[in-house]
Design a protein around this motif. Structure first.
Motif, short mmCIF file in Angstrom:
data_model
loop_
_atom_site.label_atom_id
_atom_site.label_comp_id
_atom_site.label_asym_id
_atom_site.label_seq_id
_atom_site.Cartn_x
_atom_site.Cartn_y
_atom_site.Cartn_z
N PRO A 142 173.63 33.31 79.48
CA PRO A 142 172.75 32.12 79.56
C PRO A 142 171.90 31.89 78.32
O PRO A 142 171.83 30.76 77.82
N VAL A 143 171.28 32.92 77.80
CA VAL A 143 170.45 32.72 76.60
C VAL A 143 171.32 32.40 75.38
O VAL A 143 170.93 31.59 74.54
N ALA A 144 172.49 33.00 75.30
CA ALA A 144 173.40 32.69 74.19
C ALA A 144 173.79 31.22 74.22
O ALA A 144 173.78 30.54 73.19
N CYS A 145 174.11 30.73 75.41
CA CYS A 145 174.50 29.32 75.55
C CYS A 145 173.34 28.39 75.22
O CYS A 145 173.52 27.39 74.52
N LYS A 146 172.17 28.73 75.69
CA LYS A 146 170.98 27.91 75.42
C LYS A 146 170.70 27.88 73.92
O LYS A 146 170.39 26.83 73.35
N ARG A 147 170.83 29.02 73.26
CA ARG A 147 170.61 29.07 71.82
C ARG A 147 171.68 28.29 71.06
O ARG A 147 171.38 27.63 70.06
N LEU A 148 172.93 28.36 71.52
CA LEU A 148 173.99 27.58 70.87
C LEU A 148 173.68 26.09 70.94
O LEU A 148 173.92 25.35 69.99
N ILE A 149 173.13 25.65 72.06
CA ILE A 149 172.81 24.23 72.23
C ILE A 149 171.57 23.86 71.43
O ILE A 149 171.57 22.89 70.67
N GLU A 150 170.51 24.63 71.58
CA GLU A 150 169.24 24.26 70.97
C GLU A 150 169.15 24.59 69.48
O GLU A 150 168.67 23.77 68.70
N GLU A 151 169.60 25.76 69.09
CA GLU A 151 169.46 26.18 67.70
C GLU A 151 170.65 25.79 66.83
O GLU A 151 170.49 25.49 65.65
N ASN A 152 171.85 25.83 67.42
CA ASN A 152 173.05 25.51 66.66
C ASN A 152 173.56 24.09 66.92
O ASN A 152 174.60 23.71 66.40
N LYS A 153 172.84 23.36 67.76
CA LYS A 153 173.13 21.94 68.02
C LYS A 153 174.54 21.69 68.56
O LYS A 153 175.20 20.70 68.21
N CYS A 154 175.01 22.59 69.42
CA CYS A 154 176.33 22.40 70.04
C CYS A 154 176.24 21.29 71.09
O CYS A 154 175.24 21.16 71.81
N ASP A 155 177.31 20.52 71.19
CA ASP A 155 177.38 19.42 72.14
C ASP A 155 177.80 19.90 73.52
O ASP A 155 177.51 19.25 74.53
N ILE A 156 178.52 20.99 73.57
CA ILE A 156 179.01 21.59 74.81
C ILE A 156 179.26 23.06 74.51
O ILE A 156 179.49 23.43 73.35
N VAL A 157 179.22 23.90 75.54
CA VAL A 157 179.45 25.33 75.36
C VAL A 157 180.43 25.83 76.42
O VAL A 157 180.38 25.41 77.58
N ILE A 158 181.30 26.72 76.01
CA ILE A 158 182.19 27.43 76.93
C ILE A 158 181.69 28.86 77.02
O ILE A 158 181.57 29.54 76.00
N ALA A 159 181.35 29.30 78.23
CA ALA A 159 180.84 30.66 78.47
C ALA A 159 181.94 31.50 79.10
O ALA A 159 182.40 31.21 80.20
N LEU A 160 182.37 32.54 78.39
CA LEU A 160 183.49 33.37 78.82
C LEU A 160 183.02 34.77 79.19
O LEU A 160 182.29 35.40 78.44
N GLY A 161 183.44 35.24 80.36
CA GLY A 161 183.06 36.58 80.77
C GLY A 161 184.01 37.17 81.80
O GLY A 161 184.77 36.44 82.44
N MET A 162 183.97 38.48 81.93
CA MET A 162 184.82 39.18 82.90
C MET A 162 183.95 40.07 83.77
O MET A 162 183.11 40.81 83.26
N ALA A 163 184.20 39.99 85.07
CA ALA A 163 183.47 40.80 86.04
C ALA A 163 184.39 41.88 86.60
O ALA A 163 185.57 41.62 86.87
N GLY A 164 183.85 43.05 86.77
CA GLY A 164 184.62 44.15 87.34
C GLY A 164 184.88 43.97 88.83
O GLY A 164 184.54 42.94 89.42
N LYS A 165 185.47 44.99 89.44
CA LYS A 165 185.88 44.92 90.86
C LYS A 165 184.78 45.32 91.83
O LYS A 165 184.87 45.05 93.02
N MET A 166 183.77 45.99 91.36
CA MET A 166 182.76 46.54 92.25
C MET A 166 181.79 45.47 92.74
O MET A 166 181.55 44.48 92.04
N PRO A 167 181.18 45.67 93.90
CA PRO A 167 180.21 44.69 94.42
C PRO A 167 179.07 44.39 93.45
O PRO A 167 178.66 43.23 93.32
N ILE A 168 178.59 45.38 92.72
CA ILE A 168 177.51 45.14 91.77
C ILE A 168 177.97 44.22 90.65
O ILE A 168 177.19 43.40 90.14
N ASP A 169 179.24 44.31 90.26
CA ASP A 169 179.79 43.44 89.22
C ASP A 169 179.79 41.99 89.70
O ASP A 169 179.46 41.07 88.94
#
Length: 140
Positions: free
Chosen positions: A44-71
């Protein structure tokens, strides 16, 4: 010229950003800003910074979650953070999460991640064209 942010994580098992970048480069002349963080709760902070500081028009946020409930819980918290960042910036952030339990075999994760990243890269390009660019695909 449009600017697209790509926020991804070091803890992912697949470099999903590579697939998104390839699609964007092949289908547009948009400038790409990439920001890699440790894990998906940092997105979330990376995306916000890309928009506000780097003036991105849109952002794609990519991530992978493990199998465990905490993930799954952490992925949910990251998702809420991304939604909040969208509302704070009034810009689209396309959440592209892959959960490790989506595949029966670990090697299938690569295909799932590639497919999802590519499709969302196309979605980002469409959204840059305007609010009705995806209308013809509604309900499909």
């Amino acid at each position: 010229m449009a600017k697209i942010g790509i926020a991804d994580t070091a803890f992912a098992r697949v470099d999903m950003a590579k697939f998104a970048v390839d699609i964007i480069k092949k289908n547009s002349n948009a400038k790409i800003e990439r920001y890699t963080v440790p894990g998906f709760k940092d997105l979330p902070v990376a995306c916000k910074r890309l928009i506000e500081e780097n003036k991105c028009d849109i952002v794609i946020a990519l991530g992978m979650a493990g199998k465990m409930p905490i993930d799954k819980q952490c992925a949910h918290e990251a998702s809420l953070g991304l939604q909040h960042a969208q509302l704070m910036t009034n810009k689209h952030i396309l959440e592209v999460f892959v959960h490790m339990d989506e595949a029966k075999k670990e090697k299938e994760i690569y295909s799932i991640a590639k497919n999802r990243a590519e499709k969302h890269a196309f979605n980002a390009l469409a959204l840059l064209k305007g609010k009705t660019a995806l209308t013809k695909y509604a309900g499909m």
